[in-house]
Design an enzyme around this catalytic site. Structure first.
Site, PDB file in Angstrom:
ATOM      1  N   CYS A   8     132.248  56.541  95.740  1.00 57.97           N
ATOM      2  CA  CYS A   8     131.821  55.145  95.941  1.00 57.97           C
ATOM      3  C   CYS A   8     132.853  54.318  96.725  1.00 57.97           C
ATOM      4  O   CYS A   8     132.488  53.550  97.617  1.00 57.97           O
ATOM      5  CB  CYS A   8     131.520  54.481  94.597  1.00 57.97           C
ATOM      6  N   HIS A  21     132.629  47.371  93.488  1.00 55.54           N
ATOM      7  CA  HIS A  21     134.036  47.695  93.721  1.00 55.54           C
ATOM      8  C   HIS A  21     134.573  46.767  94.824  1.00 55.54           C
ATOM      9  O   HIS A  21     133.872  46.473  95.798  1.00 55.54           O
ATOM     10  CB  HIS A  21     134.195  49.133  94.212  1.00 55.54           C
TER      11      HIS A  21
HETATM   12  N1  LIG Z   1     128.597  55.297  89.097  1.00 54.76           N
HETATM   13  C1  LIG Z   1     129.045  55.325  90.351  1.00 54.76           C
HETATM   14  O1  LIG Z   1     129.514  54.335  90.941  1.00 54.76           O
HETATM   15  C2  LIG Z   1     128.953  56.589  91.119  1.00 54.76           C
HETATM   16  C3  LIG Z   1     129.184  56.543  92.474  1.00 54.76           C
HETATM   17  C4  LIG Z   1     129.124  57.714  93.202  1.00 54.76           C
HETATM   18  C5  LIG Z   1     128.831  58.882  92.551  1.00 54.76           C
HETATM   19  N2  LIG Z   1     128.602  58.903  91.211  1.00 54.76           N
HETATM   20  C6  LIG Z   1     128.285  60.182  90.591  1.00 54.76           C
HETATM   21  O2  LIG Z   1     126.941  60.186  90.134  1.00 54.76           O
HETATM   22  C7  LIG Z   1     126.844  60.987  88.973  1.00 54.76           C
HETATM   23  C8  LIG Z   1     126.193  60.215  87.832  1.00 54.76           C
HETATM   24  O3  LIG Z   1     126.906  59.023  87.550  1.00 54.76           O
HETATM   25  P1  LIG Z   1     126.297  57.902  86.594  1.00 54.76           P
HETATM   26  O4  LIG Z   1     127.250  56.770  86.705  1.00 54.76           O
HETATM   27  O5  LIG Z   1     124.851  57.671  86.871  1.00 54.76           O
HETATM   28  O6  LIG Z   1     126.420  58.605  85.133  1.00 54.76           O
HETATM   29  P2  LIG Z   1     125.604  58.298  83.798  1.00 54.76           P
HETATM   30  O7  LIG Z   1     125.145  56.888  83.768  1.00 54.76           O
HETATM   31  O8  LIG Z   1     126.453  58.790  82.699  1.00 54.76           O
HETATM   32  O9  LIG Z   1     124.283  59.240  83.904  1.00 54.76           O
HETATM   33  C9  LIG Z   1     124.352  60.642  83.863  1.00 54.76           C
HETATM   34  C10 LIG Z   1     122.969  61.236  84.120  1.00 54.76           C
HETATM   35  O10 LIG Z   1     123.098  62.655  84.181  1.00 54.76           O
HETATM   36  C11 LIG Z   1     122.184  63.237  83.264  1.00 54.76           C
HETATM   37  N3  LIG Z   1     122.692  64.489  82.720  1.00 54.76           N
HETATM   38  C12 LIG Z   1     123.837  64.688  82.039  1.00 54.76           C
HETATM   39  N4  LIG Z   1     123.947  65.985  81.676  1.00 54.76           N
HETATM   40  C13 LIG Z   1     122.840  66.607  82.135  1.00 54.76           C
HETATM   41  C14 LIG Z   1     122.361  67.943  82.073  1.00 54.76           C
HETATM   42  N5  LIG Z   1     123.046  68.912  81.470  1.00 54.76           N
HETATM   43  N6  LIG Z   1     121.170  68.238  82.662  1.00 54.76           N
HETATM   44  C15 LIG Z   1     120.459  67.266  83.268  1.00 54.76           C
HETATM   45  N7  LIG Z   1     120.852  65.980  83.355  1.00 54.76           N
HETATM   46  C16 LIG Z   1     122.037  65.650  82.801  1.00 54.76           C
HETATM   47  C17 LIG Z   1     122.039  62.210  82.167  1.00 54.76           C
HETATM   48  O11 LIG Z   1     120.869  62.470  81.446  1.00 54.76           O
HETATM   49  P3  LIG Z   1     120.737  62.105  79.871  1.00 54.76           P
HETATM   50  O12 LIG Z   1     120.433  60.628  79.839  1.00 54.76           O
HETATM   51  O13 LIG Z   1     119.615  62.974  79.449  1.00 54.76           O
HETATM   52  O14 LIG Z   1     122.061  62.449  79.261  1.00 54.76           O
HETATM   53  C18 LIG Z   1     121.959  60.937  82.999  1.00 54.76           C
HETATM   54  O15 LIG Z   1     120.671  60.809  83.555  1.00 54.76           O
HETATM   55  C19 LIG Z   1     128.259  61.477  88.698  1.00 54.76           C
HETATM   56  O16 LIG Z   1     128.422  62.723  89.345  1.00 54.76           O
HETATM   57  C20 LIG Z   1     129.127  60.461  89.359  1.00 54.76           C
HETATM   58  O17 LIG Z   1     130.382  60.972  89.706  1.00 54.76           O
HETATM   59  C21 LIG Z   1     128.641  57.785  90.476  1.00 54.76           C
END
Ligand SMILES: NC(=O)c1ccc[n+]([C@@H]2O[C@H](COP(=O)([O-])OP(=O)(O)OC[C@H]3O[C@@H](n4cnc5c(N)ncnc54)[C@H](OP(=O)(O)O)[C@@H]3O)[C@@H](O)[C@H]2O)c1
Length: 339
Positions: A130, A242
């Site tokens: 990000c 950010h």
């Molecule tokens: N937040 C940011 O600013 C940002 C920016 C760039 C990239 N990212 C990347 O995007 C990804 C997600 O971030 P987030 O902030 O959205 O996290 P989050 O809010 O914690 O959401 C995680 C998601 O992944 C799912 N998940 C977890 N374990 C799983 C599994 N074994 N099989 C299938 N689905 C699974 C969860 O489903 P459940 O609800 O069923 O647990 C939920 O839908 C990460 O790789 C992060 O590094 C985030």
């Protein structure tokens, strides 16, 4: 032309924004399939005015799906992206797992959309970190103008960058402090409410954190291998968006008005820069917006050809969901042609 799109991690922070952005930008989708872990089977997620029921990733057959937007974390991506790609579905991955793989293009469409062509090697395209995404949107027009030699960046990153649990931690610690309850850090190593933490991701041997390393190597992969970057990444008690203080040293002399004009007309950027009280953008104002905002432009007189600026963007949008959907749009318009 319409495409079948799966959103993996649809119940998470980024996944929900992906659904919003797909709807808001009227992505040409014949079907949208929300997927998450077994815990979320049947959980409803919003897509425009409709609700969709979440399915389980483990049981899903991707052979008729055109594009999978992945945002379920690095370990899920490591295991699932190659399996999904092998079924003929193009994966656009938000995790850090494939970003530096030489056979996976790392894309910010305003900067290097043409590099998408390399996706055929693995059927995977990576979305950058990000903090990198918003920074390279700001750097690209300036690099074209006067050739960037070196960048010194300090970040002020919101807790939504660490997922849903981190947002809950900021909220519950803030509340606990007001009612005199004890504060128990869980997601972060120290209290985040009313504090700042100069530590994002794991420490590396160099002393940099992995987040700082990502900003360095991803910027060179996306923009130019000759640019030198040094970063300090800091978590701040802000829910969304950010912010970055960016110091740039150019090869060539520049005119400050030219800098403003090139940023004013560059794709993805909104310039808001008045030298008066409130004449700049803060994280709250960038939340929910697609643009990367630039303010506080001024010459740095301590180096030859130096410039300072302030850059703010919604980390769940340009830093994740919006960028991924923009990649999907470019992929469809240039590479996947489907009736
Ligand atoms: N937040 C940011 O600013 C940002 C920016 C760039 C990239 N990212 C990347 O995007 C990804 C997600 O971030 P987030 O902030 O959205 O996290 P989050 O809010 O914690 O959401 C995680 C998601 O992944 C799912 N998940 C977890 N374990 C799983 C599994 N074994 N099989 C299938 N689905 C699974 C969860 O489903 P459940 O609800 O069923 O647990 C939920 O839908 C990460 O790789 C992060 O590094 C985030």
């Amino acid at each position: 032309m319409s495409y079948k799109v799966a959103v993996v991690g649809a119940t998470g922070n980024v996944g929900r924004e992906m659904l919003n952005v797909l709807h808001e930008r009227q992505f040409p989708a014949s079907e949208i399939i929300p997927l998450a872990s077994r815990r979320s089977i049947g959980q409803e997620v919003t897509f425009g005015d409709t609700t969709l029921k979440t399915k389980c990733l483990d049981d899903f057959d991707f052979s008729s799906v055109d594009i999978a937007l992945m945002s379920a974390g690095g370990s899920v991506s490591k295991e699932w992206s190659p399996k999904i790609a092998a079924q003929g579905c193009v994966v656009i991955d938000n995790s850090s797992h494939y970003r530096m793989d030489p056979d996976v293009p790392l894309i910010v469409p305003e900067v290097n959309a043409d590099a998408i062509a390399g996706y055929t090697k693995k059927n995977i395209i990576a979305n950058p970190n990000c903090s990198t995404a918003q920074m390279v949107v700001a750097l690209k027009p300036l690099h074209d103008l006067a050739t960037i030699k070196r960048v010194v960046v300090s970040t002020y990153q919101s807790v939504s960058g660490s997922g849903k649990a981190a947002m809950d931690e900021l909220w519950s610690q803030t509340r606990a402090i007001f009612v005199n309850d004890p504060v128990e850090p869980e997601v972060y190593p120290k209290q985040i409410a009313f504090n700042v933490i100069p530590h994002i991701d794991v420490f590396m041997d160099s002393g940099d954190t992995k987040e700082e390393w990502k900003m360095i190597v991803e910027t060179t992969k996306i923009l130019d291998p000759d640019i030198k970057v040094t970063a300090t990444c800091v978590r701040v008690p802000v829910f969304l968006s950010h912010s970055e203080s960016i110091n740039i040293e150019f090869e060539k002399p520049f005119d400050e008005e030219e800098v403003r004009e090139c940023l004013r007309t560059a794709p993805g950027i909104m310039l808001f820069d008045k030298r008066e009280d409130g004449g700049y953008i803060t994280p709250i104002e960038a939340a929910g917006e697609f643009a990367t905002y630039i303010s506080r432009i001024r010459r740095d007189e301590t180096v030859e050809n130096g410039l300072n600026l302030w850059c703010v963007s919604d980390n769940l949008l340009k830093g994740a969901a919006l960028n991924a959907v923009q990649i999907a749009e470019s992929l469809c318009s240039k590479f996947l042609q489907k009736g």
